[in-house]
Design a protein around this motif. Structure first.
Motif, PDB file in Angstrom:
ATOM      1  N   ASP A 121      36.377 -40.806  18.910  1.00 56.60           N
ATOM      2  CA  ASP A 121      35.342 -41.564  19.616  1.00 56.60           C
ATOM      3  C   ASP A 121      34.353 -42.186  18.633  1.00 56.60           C
ATOM      4  O   ASP A 121      33.865 -43.303  18.849  1.00 56.60           O
ATOM      5  CB  ASP A 121      34.601 -40.666  20.605  1.00 56.60           C
ATOM      6  N   THR A 122      34.035 -41.449  17.564  1.00 59.51           N
ATOM      7  CA  THR A 122      33.163 -42.002  16.523  1.00 59.51           C
ATOM      8  C   THR A 122      33.804 -43.227  15.898  1.00 59.51           C
ATOM      9  O   THR A 122      33.152 -44.247  15.653  1.00 59.51           O
ATOM     10  CB  THR A 122      32.868 -40.956  15.445  1.00 59.51           C
ATOM     11  N   ALA A 123      35.111 -43.140  15.626  1.00 60.56           N
ATOM     12  CA  ALA A 123      35.837 -44.275  15.048  1.00 60.56           C
ATOM     13  C   ALA A 123      35.826 -45.471  15.986  1.00 60.56           C
ATOM     14  O   ALA A 123      35.670 -46.623  15.554  1.00 60.56           O
ATOM     15  CB  ALA A 123      37.266 -43.855  14.724  1.00 60.56           C
ATOM     16  N   SER A 124      35.978 -45.209  17.282  1.00 65.06           N
ATOM     17  CA  SER A 124      35.990 -46.303  18.258  1.00 65.06           C
ATOM     18  C   SER A 124      34.615 -46.950  18.396  1.00 65.06           C
ATOM     19  O   SER A 124      34.499 -48.169  18.549  1.00 65.06           O
ATOM     20  CB  SER A 124      36.450 -45.781  19.624  1.00 65.06           C
ATOM     21  N   ALA A 125      33.581 -46.114  18.320  1.00 69.15           N
ATOM     22  CA  ALA A 125      32.226 -46.623  18.503  1.00 69.15           C
ATOM     23  C   ALA A 125      31.688 -47.314  17.255  1.00 69.15           C
ATOM     24  O   ALA A 125      30.838 -48.211  17.360  1.00 69.15           O
ATOM     25  CB  ALA A 125      31.291 -45.483  18.891  1.00 69.15           C
ATOM     26  N   GLN A 126      32.172 -46.903  16.081  1.00 73.68           N
ATOM     27  CA  GLN A 126      31.654 -47.473  14.833  1.00 73.68           C
ATOM     28  C   GLN A 126      32.813 -47.836  13.906  1.00 73.68           C
ATOM     29  O   GLN A 126      32.973 -47.268  12.830  1.00 73.68           O
ATOM     30  CB  GLN A 126      30.722 -46.467  14.152  1.00 73.68           C
ATOM     31  N   PRO A 127      33.631 -48.813  14.313  1.00 77.24           N
ATOM     32  CA  PRO A 127      34.816 -49.146  13.519  1.00 77.24           C
ATOM     33  C   PRO A 127      34.491 -49.681  12.132  1.00 77.24           C
ATOM     34  O   PRO A 127      35.348 -49.640  11.240  1.00 77.24           O
ATOM     35  CB  PRO A 127      35.521 -50.210  14.376  1.00 77.24           C
ATOM     36  N   SER A 128      33.287 -50.159  11.928  1.00 75.23           N
ATOM     37  CA  SER A 128      32.912 -50.657  10.599  1.00 75.23           C
ATOM     38  C   SER A 128      32.592 -49.515   9.638  1.00 75.23           C
ATOM     39  O   SER A 128      32.466 -49.743   8.426  1.00 75.23           O
ATOM     40  CB  SER A 128      31.702 -51.589  10.705  1.00 75.23           C
ATOM     41  N   LEU A 129      32.451 -48.314  10.181  1.00 76.00           N
ATOM     42  CA  LEU A 129      32.094 -47.167   9.353  1.00 76.00           C
ATOM     43  C   LEU A 129      33.234 -46.178   9.158  1.00 76.00           C
ATOM     44  O   LEU A 129      33.317 -45.528   8.107  1.00 76.00           O
ATOM     45  CB  LEU A 129      30.901 -46.420   9.971  1.00 76.00           C
ATOM     46  N   PHE A 130      34.114 -46.054  10.161  1.00 80.65           N
ATOM     47  CA  PHE A 130      35.056 -44.940  10.137  1.00 80.65           C
ATOM     48  C   PHE A 130      36.305 -45.294  10.928  1.00 80.65           C
ATOM     49  O   PHE A 130      36.218 -45.884  12.010  1.00 80.65           O
ATOM     50  CB  PHE A 130      34.381 -43.706  10.759  1.00 80.65           C
ATOM     51  N   SER A 131      37.461 -44.950  10.383  1.00 79.83           N
ATOM     52  CA  SER A 131      38.709 -45.084  11.143  1.00 79.83           C
ATOM     53  C   SER A 131      39.505 -43.799  11.015  1.00 79.83           C
ATOM     54  O   SER A 131      39.453 -43.120   9.978  1.00 79.83           O
ATOM     55  CB  SER A 131      39.535 -46.270  10.637  1.00 79.83           C
ATOM     56  N   LEU A 132      40.208 -43.457  12.071  1.00 78.22           N
ATOM     57  CA  LEU A 132      40.971 -42.208  12.104  1.00 78.22           C
ATOM     58  C   LEU A 132      42.312 -42.451  12.766  1.00 78.22           C
ATOM     59  O   LEU A 132      42.379 -43.009  13.866  1.00 78.22           O
ATOM     60  CB  LEU A 132      40.205 -41.127  12.879  1.00 78.22           C
ATOM     61  N   THR A 133      43.376 -42.034  12.092  1.00 81.03           N
ATOM     62  CA  THR A 133      44.727 -42.172  12.624  1.00 81.03           C
ATOM     63  C   THR A 133      45.440 -40.835  12.521  1.00 81.03           C
ATOM     64  O   THR A 133      45.257 -40.097  11.546  1.00 81.03           O
ATOM     65  CB  THR A 133      45.527 -43.224  11.830  1.00 81.03           C
ATOM     66  N   LEU A 134      46.237 -40.540  13.531  1.00 84.37           N
ATOM     67  CA  LEU A 134      47.038 -39.300  13.547  1.00 84.37           C
ATOM     68  C   LEU A 134      48.512 -39.659  13.598  1.00 84.37           C
ATOM     69  O   LEU A 134      48.922 -40.474  14.425  1.00 84.37           O
ATOM     70  CB  LEU A 134      46.655 -38.462  14.773  1.00 84.37           C
ATOM     71  N   HIS A 135      49.285 -39.072  12.700  1.00 84.75           N
ATOM     72  CA  HIS A 135      50.736 -39.236  12.730  1.00 84.75           C
ATOM     73  C   HIS A 135      51.390 -37.855  12.823  1.00 84.75           C
ATOM     74  O   HIS A 135      51.386 -37.093  11.847  1.00 84.75           O
ATOM     75  CB  HIS A 135      51.245 -39.952  11.474  1.00 84.75           C
ATOM     76  N   THR A 136      51.908 -37.527  13.999  1.00 85.22           N
ATOM     77  CA  THR A 136      52.670 -36.289  14.138  1.00 85.22           C
ATOM     78  C   THR A 136      54.125 -36.549  13.737  1.00 85.22           C
ATOM     79  O   THR A 136      54.533 -37.694  13.550  1.00 85.22           O
ATOM     80  CB  THR A 136      52.612 -35.765  15.581  1.00 85.22           C
ATOM     81  N   ARG A 137      54.873 -35.473  13.598  1.00 86.23           N
ATOM     82  CA  ARG A 137      56.275 -35.548  13.195  1.00 86.23           C
ATOM     83  C   ARG A 137      56.459 -36.400  11.925  1.00 86.23           C
ATOM     84  O   ARG A 137      57.401 -37.162  11.797  1.00 86.23           O
ATOM     85  CB  ARG A 137      57.131 -36.072  14.346  1.00 86.23           C
ATOM     86  N   THR A 138      55.502 -36.213  11.032  1.00 81.00           N
ATOM     87  CA  THR A 138      55.497 -36.964   9.768  1.00 81.00           C
ATOM     88  C   THR A 138      55.215 -35.986   8.631  1.00 81.00           C
ATOM     89  O   THR A 138      54.100 -35.934   8.093  1.00 81.00           O
ATOM     90  CB  THR A 138      54.431 -38.077   9.809  1.00 81.00           C
ATOM     91  N   PRO A 139      56.194 -35.171   8.265  1.00 86.66           N
ATOM     92  CA  PRO A 139      55.962 -34.176   7.210  1.00 86.66           C
ATOM     93  C   PRO A 139      55.793 -34.820   5.838  1.00 86.66           C
ATOM     94  O   PRO A 139      56.484 -35.790   5.506  1.00 86.66           O
ATOM     95  CB  PRO A 139      57.228 -33.319   7.259  1.00 86.66           C
ATOM     96  N   VAL A 140      54.880 -34.284   5.062  1.00 85.10           N
ATOM     97  CA  VAL A 140      54.721 -34.726   3.673  1.00 85.10           C
ATOM     98  C   VAL A 140      55.646 -33.859   2.819  1.00 85.10           C
ATOM     99  O   VAL A 140      55.510 -32.638   2.787  1.00 85.10           O
ATOM    100  CB  VAL A 140      53.265 -34.584   3.206  1.00 85.10           C
TER     101      VAL A 140
END
Length: 509
Positions: free
Chosen positions: A255-274
């Motif tokens: 929600d922070t990323a959505s409200a302040q896209p110029s400050l913060f972005s967040l992405t989640l990738h499941t089923r993506t082992p490093v």
């Protein structure tokens, strides 16, 4: 924490014969401190894990496969490996730091990478307890690391529980996340347990710890209130649906990323082992801040910072953490079983016993109903002696010996309140990450011989089956470290963080 004071095995209080071995914590500690035959660095999590009540209840995991298909994030300021309580808490704290500090010139790009489904590791498979240690092991911890650090260790847990509860209540999510303030009652099965508890209580009290909410109970009191013939100590505490808590924290960060896209972005990738991490070599004229290349089956990701929030699996990418001086996988086992009496008889108290090997609590039931509650019971690893399930990183199966001990445990402790022979409604395993001191590693990843070898990589892992009252704050500390470094600022350790948790103080263990 597991700091042991030698003691003899003394007679049981109760007449019932318990289906678990007693006073074997020191034996487990000895196994933990020596190399396990044939052991290797941890594997990746297995793909076909057992079904957990928290994860596999209908509708419980809406983020299960989030980001598992479609475009992959290929560039990030911070890559967090692991979507359990540590990884998601770190993202949550980073979102708060950005919101508080304001514009940094460009958005802080954070990506969370998960090998399986969202929160499918230990956090989605634990016992559901959220209770701070009030005084346990205070004397031994003080002897090893000093009284000040022993006080910090307690402060960390109290602070973590308070902060998590504050977040839940501030957003009005108590009912949705099944937050129950029922406290926890620790049963003493032997005289030795009482002796050690009183020793630690006295030491903590002498050091100025506020223990006014701690209450020792006689076996007569316990029998009257709970139906078990053992003395006990009762402390404040909570139970919660752990996966729903982590989902909520991720949602707040998003929600922070959505409200302040110029400050913060967040992405989640499941089923993506490093599967590996390699250094990026730049030419002398390059202005890129990306230092690390993370390899996944879906493609590479470059990042300036990497946070290992992988707990038991940390040594897969950091082989130096393999073995007794690092983080040892340990398989825990849990059953969800139905009580034979209504919830009003069981009360809302959570329980633990047998030096912490067993832990259980009755699930809340809908208001106005008094049905027999589902009870979540974990433990039984003593039945897997001599290895205690240490070194086991496979949560796709259960151990029949452990399962048998769990099935017989509650009917023996609470005669008449649990029906002998009742089969659990669900049984699952999860992989914990143990360290020989019981403390997590928090801070930069360090190499004894080459201090700068892992510059930009950090870790918060090794919670030793006790992550719920510690990981949220440890993740906050490491998020602060990364954020300060990215801004060219000096990080100062908060007063509540034990110095012994810091990686810089763990190099000689």
């Amino acid at each position: 924490m597991r700091y042991l004071i030698p003691r003899a095995i003394l007679p049981l209080f109760a007449m019932a014969i318990l289906p678990v071995f007693l006073n074997v914590l020191a034996e487990q500690q000895a196994v933990l401190e020596r190399p396990l035959p044939g052991s290797e660095p941890a594997p990746l999590p297995v793909p076909n894990s057992t079904k957990s009540f928290w994860i596999d209840s209908p509708g419980a995991n809406p983020l299960a496969k989030e980001g598992s298909e479609g475009p992959l994030t290929v560039d990030a300021d911070i890559a967090i490996i692991g979507s359990g309580i540590t990884g998601v808490s770190a993202a949550y704290h980073l979102s708060r730091l950005v919101a508080e500090k304001g514009d940094t010139g460009k958005p802080l790009k954070v990506v969370i990478l998960e090998a399986r489904d969202f929160c499918s590791g230990a956090t989605g498979r634990n016992g559901g307890h959220l209770t701070a240690n009030a005084f346990d092991e205070f004397a031994a911890y003080s002897a090893l690391f000093g009284e000040d650090d022993a006080k910090r260790a307690l402060a960390l847990e109290g602070r973590t529980v308070d902060e998590v509860v504050k977040v839940v209540r501030a957003t009005g999510k108590e009912a949705e996340l099944d937050l129950v303030p029922g406290g926890r009652t620790n049963l003493f099965f032997t005289e030795a347990e009482i002796t050690e508890a009183k020793l630690n209580f006295a030491a903590a009290q002498k050091a100025g710890i506020d223990l006014s909410r701690v209450e020792f109970l006689s076996k007569e009191q316990v029998q009257k209130e709970y139906g078990a013939s053992y003395p006990a100590v009762r402390t404040p505490g909570y139970n919660i649906w752990p996966l729903k808590l982590i989902t909520h924290l991720y949602t707040l960060a998003r929600d922070t990323a959505s409200a302040q896209p110029s400050l913060f972005s967040l992405t989640l990738h499941t089923r993506t082992p490093v599967t590996s991490i390699t250094a990026i070599t730049h030419s002398s004229s390059s202005s890129s801040s990306r230092r690390w290349n993370l390899t996944t089956p879906r493609g590479p990701i470059s990042a300036a910072y990497v946070l290992h929030a992988t707990n038991a699996y940390a040594s897969h990418l950091l082989p130096s953490l393999h073995g007794p001086a690092g983080i040892v996988p340990a398989r825990g086992q849990i059953i969800a079983t139905r009580a034979a009496v209504p919830s009003s008889t069981l009360t809302t108290s959570a329980f633990s016993g047998n030096e912490g090997f067993e832990y259980w609590f009755p699930r809340p039931v809908p208001e106005g109903e008094d049905e027999r509650p589902l009870v979540i019971l974990g433990g039984g690893r003593e039945a897997a002696r001599p290895a205690f399930e240490l070194g086991v990183a496979d949560d796709s199966t259960v151990n029949p010996k452990v399962g048998d001990a769990l099935r017989r445990f509650l009917p023996a402790v609470f005669p008449g309140r649990y029906e002998p022979g009742t089969e659990p409604e669900l049984e699952w395993t999860g992989i914990m990450g143990f360290t020989k001191t019981g403390d997590p590693f928090v801070g930069p990843v360090l190499d004894r011989a080459q201090p700068g070898l892992y510059a930009g990589q950090y870790i918060a892992a090794g919670f030793s089956g006790h992550g719920m009252p510690r990981a949220f704050s440890c993740a906050e500390a490491v998020a602060q470290m990364i954020f300060a470094d990215a801004r060219g600022e000096k990080w100062t350790a908060p007063e509540w963080l034990p110095h012994h948790h810091l990686t810089e103080n763990r190099l000689n263990e």
